[in-house]
Design a protein around this motif. Structure first.
Motif, PDB file in Angstrom:
ATOM      1  N   UNK A  94       0.857  -1.198   0.000  1.00  0.00           N
ATOM      2  CA  UNK A  94       0.000   0.000   0.000  1.00  0.00           C
ATOM      3  C   UNK A  94       0.889   1.243   0.000  1.00  0.00           C
ATOM      4  N   UNK A  95       0.723   2.105  -0.994  1.00  0.00           N
ATOM      5  CA  UNK A  95       1.527   3.321  -1.061  1.00  0.00           C
ATOM      6  C   UNK A  95       0.949   4.382  -0.127  1.00  0.00           C
ATOM      7  N   UNK A  96       1.804   5.288   0.381  1.00  0.00           N
ATOM      8  CA  UNK A  96       1.292   6.329   1.263  1.00  0.00           C
ATOM      9  C   UNK A  96       0.364   7.302   0.531  1.00  0.00           C
ATOM     10  N   UNK A  97      -0.473   7.983   1.284  1.00  0.00           N
ATOM     11  CA  UNK A  97      -1.377   9.001   0.732  1.00  0.00           C
ATOM     12  C   UNK A  97      -0.532  10.180   0.254  1.00  0.00           C
ATOM     13  N   UNK A  98      -0.763  10.634  -0.955  1.00  0.00           N
ATOM     14  CA  UNK A  98       0.049  11.715  -1.530  1.00  0.00           C
ATOM     15  C   UNK A  98      -0.524  13.079  -1.135  1.00  0.00           C
ATOM     16  N   UNK A  99       0.250  13.819  -0.330  1.00  0.00           N
ATOM     17  CA  UNK A  99      -0.138  15.171   0.071  1.00  0.00           C
ATOM     18  C   UNK A  99       1.040  16.125  -0.129  1.00  0.00           C
ATOM     19  N   UNK A 100       1.622  16.064  -1.321  1.00  0.00           N
ATOM     20  CA  UNK A 100       2.764  16.927  -1.625  1.00  0.00           C
ATOM     21  C   UNK A 100       2.540  17.626  -2.965  1.00  0.00           C
ATOM     22  N   UNK A 101       1.323  18.152  -3.135  1.00  0.00           N
ATOM     23  CA  UNK A 101       0.925  18.710  -4.436  1.00  0.00           C
ATOM     24  C   UNK A 101       1.575  20.056  -4.764  1.00  0.00           C
ATOM     25  N   UNK A 102       2.302  20.652  -3.803  1.00  0.00           N
ATOM     26  CA  UNK A 102       3.066  21.857  -4.146  1.00  0.00           C
ATOM     27  C   UNK A 102       4.394  21.483  -4.788  1.00  0.00           C
ATOM     28  N   UNK A 103       4.829  20.243  -4.556  1.00  0.00           N
ATOM     29  CA  UNK A 103       6.050  19.745  -5.204  1.00  0.00           C
ATOM     30  C   UNK A 103       5.741  19.375  -6.647  1.00  0.00           C
ATOM     31  N   UNK A 104       4.726  18.578  -6.824  1.00  0.00           N
ATOM     32  CA  UNK A 104       4.209  18.237  -8.154  1.00  0.00           C
ATOM     33  C   UNK A 104       2.866  17.554  -7.983  1.00  0.00           C
ATOM     34  N   UNK A 105       2.160  17.392  -9.087  1.00  0.00           N
ATOM     35  CA  UNK A 105       0.849  16.747  -9.039  1.00  0.00           C
ATOM     36  C   UNK A 105       0.828  15.553  -9.996  1.00  0.00           C
ATOM     37  N   UNK A 106      -0.010  14.552  -9.698  1.00  0.00           N
ATOM     38  CA  UNK A 106      -0.165  13.464 -10.662  1.00  0.00           C
ATOM     39  C   UNK A 106      -0.834  13.991 -11.925  1.00  0.00           C
ATOM     40  N   UNK A 107      -0.453  13.478 -13.055  1.00  0.00           N
ATOM     41  CA  UNK A 107      -1.084  13.961 -14.284  1.00  0.00           C
ATOM     42  C   UNK A 107      -2.533  13.496 -14.365  1.00  0.00           C
ATOM     43  N   UNK A 108      -3.399  14.422 -14.722  1.00  0.00           N
ATOM     44  CA  UNK A 108      -4.804  14.100 -14.941  1.00  0.00           C
ATOM     45  C   UNK A 108      -4.896  13.240 -16.201  1.00  0.00           C
ATOM     46  N   UNK A 109      -5.655  12.159 -16.128  1.00  0.00           N
ATOM     47  CA  UNK A 109      -5.767  11.249 -17.283  1.00  0.00           C
ATOM     48  C   UNK A 109      -6.320  11.964 -18.525  1.00  0.00           C
ATOM     49  N   UNK A 110      -7.144  12.993 -18.319  1.00  0.00           N
ATOM     50  CA  UNK A 110      -7.678  13.764 -19.446  1.00  0.00           C
ATOM     51  C   UNK A 110      -6.564  14.536 -20.155  1.00  0.00           C
ATOM     52  N   UNK A 111      -5.578  14.970 -19.395  1.00  0.00           N
ATOM     53  CA  UNK A 111      -4.428  15.675 -19.969  1.00  0.00           C
ATOM     54  C   UNK A 111      -3.590  14.698 -20.796  1.00  0.00           C
ATOM     55  N   UNK A 112      -3.333  13.533 -20.239  1.00  0.00           N
ATOM     56  CA  UNK A 112      -2.563  12.512 -20.966  1.00  0.00           C
ATOM     57  C   UNK A 112      -3.257  12.124 -22.262  1.00  0.00           C
ATOM     58  N   UNK A 113      -4.575  12.013 -22.203  1.00  0.00           N
ATOM     59  CA  UNK A 113      -5.368  11.667 -23.388  1.00  0.00           C
ATOM     60  C   UNK A 113      -5.211  12.714 -24.491  1.00  0.00           C
TER      61      UNK A 113
END
Length: 383
Positions: free
Chosen positions: A1-20
């Motif tokens: 189980x990966x930790x909960x990501x709360x570091x969105x000022x460092x970077x954010x996960x790419x939105x799948x709509x953006x990748x599309x």
């Protein structure tokens, strides 16, 4: 189980709509936008044009005022060094703030080595700039004021319109690093009298490696000395083959963020307030930065009576969070932003920066709160 990501000022996960939106420009529409003699170049150029329109509209600029860069760091360097080189015959005085990102502070320090004078203004204890002090610091030979829109560590929002008006009245160029602000707060380069604005995609669920610099072309027309030559792309201001997929992704990320700004801010503020209300029940929890004038997804606290490194280590299995700027996270020095607020070294090092984002949930906040309270109590007991 990966930790909960709360570091969105460092970077954010790419939105799948953006990748599309990006994917066809890797494989089908792979042309070089500078190749204007055939359809492959035209397709790439069309994708870039659309992204440029979206980004310009988001900040109330014109398309030809957007110059694509590799990110906000390059945009900051281009703005600061570019103005210094273009206007050094007018003056060699620059004003910035002690809590700026290193991408602003270090180019300013570089210019000091070349003979420029830089005033690093302090902030008050809640991280806001004293506007009267700014007025007093501007001189006849001041060519540039650089103040970030939203702080990357404490999330504080500076009064851009007020700063812009002061600069405009004195005929000084105003640059703002808005890497953390685009898509999160309303930005209007006209209403705010902003002459230069640095942007990036990866803080708003877009790809890494792409950013932009807004450069005002009218009232006044701002001159920038190019820092990368060879090819003449981007109005000869920033040469190099444009990364079409990343630019398309940047445009898509901005469009999504602008359309969902209000809804996301409400959601993130609710989560942020939940974290703060629960964690602050413990004694010795200090909020860093103004509670109201800050990004909705930002909570930065200092914790008395614990070792900062030990606190981060204790939280690692549950939550991915940082103690300051991700760009300097390998440094053992205390955060320059927190020391600028007046914190002693021990308190500046014992800080947590929670960066809440689009994909976080209420359930995650409950787990993070529980883990944080448990870690603080345990470390204090063993201290």
């Amino acid at each position: 189980m990966r930790p909960i990501y709360l570091d969105c000022h460092a970077t954010t996960p790419m939105d799948k709509r953006v990748l599309e939106a990006m994917m066809p420009f890797f494989t089908d529409y792979f042309g070089n936008a500078s190749s204007v003699a055939h359809i492959y170049g035209w397709e790439a150029e069309a994708g870039i044009k659309k992204a440029r329109e979206i980004i310009a509209r988001a900040i109330n600029a014109k398309e030809n005022e957007i110059v694509f860069t590799s990110g906000a760091t390059e945009a900051d360097n281009l703005a600061i060094k570019g103005v210094a080189e273009a206007y050094f015959d007018k003056g060699k005085h620059i004003i910035t703030v002690a809590t700026e990102h290193k991408a602003v502070i270090e180019p300013c320090e570089y210019l000091m080595d070349l003979g420029f004078e830089v005033s690093f203004l302090p902030v008050n204890k809640n991280g806001l700039l004293d506007l009267d002090l700014l007025r007093q610091t501007i001189r006849d030979d001041t060519i540039l004021v650089s103040v970030m829109a939203a702080n990357n560590e404490i999330g504080v929002l500076q009064p851009l319109a007020d700063i812009g008006q002061i600069c405009h009245d004195r005929g000084v160029i105003f640059h703002t690093d808005a890497a953390q602000a685009i898509g999160k707060i309303p930005l209007d380069v006209q209403a705010m009298n902003i002459d230069l604005m640095s942007l990036t995609a990866h803080k708003i669920y877009g790809p890494k490696g792409i950013g932009a610099l807004y450069i005002r072309r009218r009232n006044p027309r701002v001159k920038i000395a190019s820092q990368i030559q060879g090819g003449g792309q981007e109005n000869k201001i920033r040469s190099g083959t444009l990364c079409t997929p990343n630019i398309v992704g940047f445009g898509s990320a901005v469009e999504i963020a602008m359309n969902s700004m209000e809804k996301e801010n409400q959601k993130q503020k609710k989560m942020r307030d939940y974290l703060w209300e629960n964690i602050s029940q413990l004694d010795g929890i200090i909020l860093n930065g103004d509670l109201e004038k800050r990004l909705s997804g930002n909570l930065n606290i200092s914790v008395e009576g614990v070792d900062g490194a030990a606190l981060l280590l204790a939280l690692q299995p549950t939550v991915a969070v940082s103690s300051g700027s991700a760009c300097t996270s390998e440094s053992t020095k205390p955060s320059h932003v927190l020391t600028a607020l007046g914190h002693p070294k021990s308190l500046a090092q014992a800080s947590l920066r929670f960066g809440i984002g689009r994909f976080n949930t209420d359930e995650e906040m409950e787990k993070v709160t529980e883990a944080t309270l448990k870690a603080i109590r345990s470390l204090r007991k063993s201290h």
